[in-house]
Design a protein around this motif. Structure first.
Motif: not given
Length: 443
Positions: A126, A130-131, A222, A232-233, A235, A252
């Motif tokens: 993750q 995500i980050h 997030s 936060k993501n 994207n 991505k």
């Protein structure tokens, strides 16, 4: 310029930008889209996620820096290992000194990883997805392959298996090797991962189709991590973030000084999913603005259409002759429908093409009884009536618009007596025909 004039200037600039954005999707021809979309990035591509059909491309075979978008390969390898039982989501990974230091390196995207502490594969995945956690990616690479160097070999091998042509992986994260605190698992000390937009699109295409569960994580806006922080993501086109776009749920981003700013996006509207790639844009914001243009173009100009119905019968080829059967022919039809993203208003510009399996036919083009209902005897595909080539990412993707053609009924083999009588009938028929011809020759 006074204050009022400045306000008018800003208003008209905003108005022109809005008009440009709205109408950018309405391009008359895909072949000319590279000129008319005016994508402000070094390379770009748009494909239909289901079939791999290419809808738009610009410099798609130019090899460029890929930055953190290369993490999609590590995502693929992790999800593959999970499926094969070689990794488990709750499997613990102990953080070593190098990964700990990398997680705290200034200027790099990371979540805090404590030396000696154990994190699950899911937590690290993750953080990566995500980050864009670079240290988390290295930790996963080591857990999956023993060392990051071994993992790079796996990345390049898998790229070849997936049919990528223009690529080179030198690390798992997509960073420049010079940022890896004195380590570089492959390549030169200042090298980084490179790919073409088309190869990157192939990777995203396989990732989405082989492991659609990737979107469950990629769509999270997030991540609340165990260090107490919320990340936060990157994207920013996810519906909850800065530049929301309806239907965007992955995939991505990536950026380095060498690669510029890139973004691999996927979005779904009205049952149609597309994948877009932007490489070497000028800024964080512009990569999303250019992606918006490409997505608008795709959704405004192309629609998923059923080009061939299930149980379709080709004109003048609704049956095939059968030898040694109780019946002398059998009905054939398509087993499934064929659907494909086509330009609006051009559904009728495609026609079906029947390709029979020659191994199933004798020298006279006949099937030999018995023939079972549902038996595959070839396939149906489509072609452009104009003779234009339909471009797909891969040969396997091209097969997405091929469906089996099968026998629509059973044809049992005739018994020995019927076959014998047919043989006798055929013999005397040929004999009589020969005599008739000879008699006619006398006159």
């Amino acid at each position: 310029m006074n204050r009022k004039q400045k306000q008018l200037s800003v208003f008209f600039a905003a108005f022109i930008l809005t008009i440009t954005t709205v109408f950018s999707g309405f391009t008359p021809k895909a072949e000319a889209a590279g000129d008319q979309l005016g994508i402000d990035a070094e390379a770009a591509i748009l494909v239909d996620a289901e079939t791999g059909k290419i809808l738009y491309e610009k410099n798609s075979e130019v090899v460029l820096g890929v930055a953190s978008m290369s993490k999609m390969m590590t995502e693929y390898l992790v999800l593959e290992a999970i499926k094969k039982g070689k990794l488990k989501w709750d499997q613990k990974v102990r953080i070593n000194e190098y990964v700990h230091k990398l997680s705290g390196a200034p200027g790099l995207s990371n979540v805090g990883l404590t030396q000696g502490e154990e994190y699950t594969v899911k937590e690290l995945y993750q953080a990566m997805a995500i980050h864009s956690g670079n240290a988390a990616t290295v930790a996963l690479a080591e857990a999956l392959s023993g060392t990051e160097k071994n993992h790079i070999e796996k990345m390049n091998k898998k790229a070849a298996e997936l049919g990528l042509k223009d690529y080179k992986f030198v690390n798992s994260s997509g960073l420049n090797n010079k940022d890896l605190l004195g380590r570089h698992p492959a390549g030169s000390p200042d090298e980084e991962n490179v790919m073409s937009a088309r190869s990157l699109a192939k990777l995203a295409y396989h990732l989405l189709n082989d492991y659609p569960e990737v979107l469950k994580t990629a769509s999270m806006p997030s991540l609340k991590f165990r260090d107490g922080r919320e990340y936060k993501n990157f994207n920013w086109m996810l519906p909850q973030l800065i530049y929301p776009y309806e239907g965007v749920d992955g995939l991505k981003t990536g950026s380095t000084d060498f690669a510029g700013f890139g973004f691999t996006a996927t979005a779904k509207k009205n049952g149609q999913r597309v994948i877009s790639i932007v490489m070497k844009a000028d800024s964080k914001d512009s990569r999303f603005a250019e992606t918006r243009k490409i997505l608008d173009y795709g959704f405004n100009n192309f629609t998923k259409e059923e080009l061939v119905k299930k149980n379709y019968q080709v004109k003048n080829k609704k049956t095939l002759p059968v030898t040694k059967g109780k019946e002398d022919k059998v009905k054939i039809h398509s087993k499934q429908a064929i659907t494909m993203a086509v330009r609006n208003g051009e559904k009728d510009q495609y026609e079906p093409v029947l390709v029979l399996d020659k191994k199933k036919l004798n020298e006279n083009g006949e099937l030999t009884a018995p023939v079972k209902k549902g038996e595959e005897i070839g396939y149906l595909t489509i072609k452009s009536k104009k003779g234009e080539e339909i471009n797909f990412l891969t040969e396997d993707a091209k097969k997405q618009v091929q469906v089996p053609v099968v026998a629509a009924e059973n044809v049992e083999k005739a018994n020995w007596f019927v076959l014998m009588m047919r043989g006798i009938g055929g013999f005397f028929g040929d004999l009589f025909g020969g005599i008739t011809s000879t008699v006619k020759g006398w006159f």
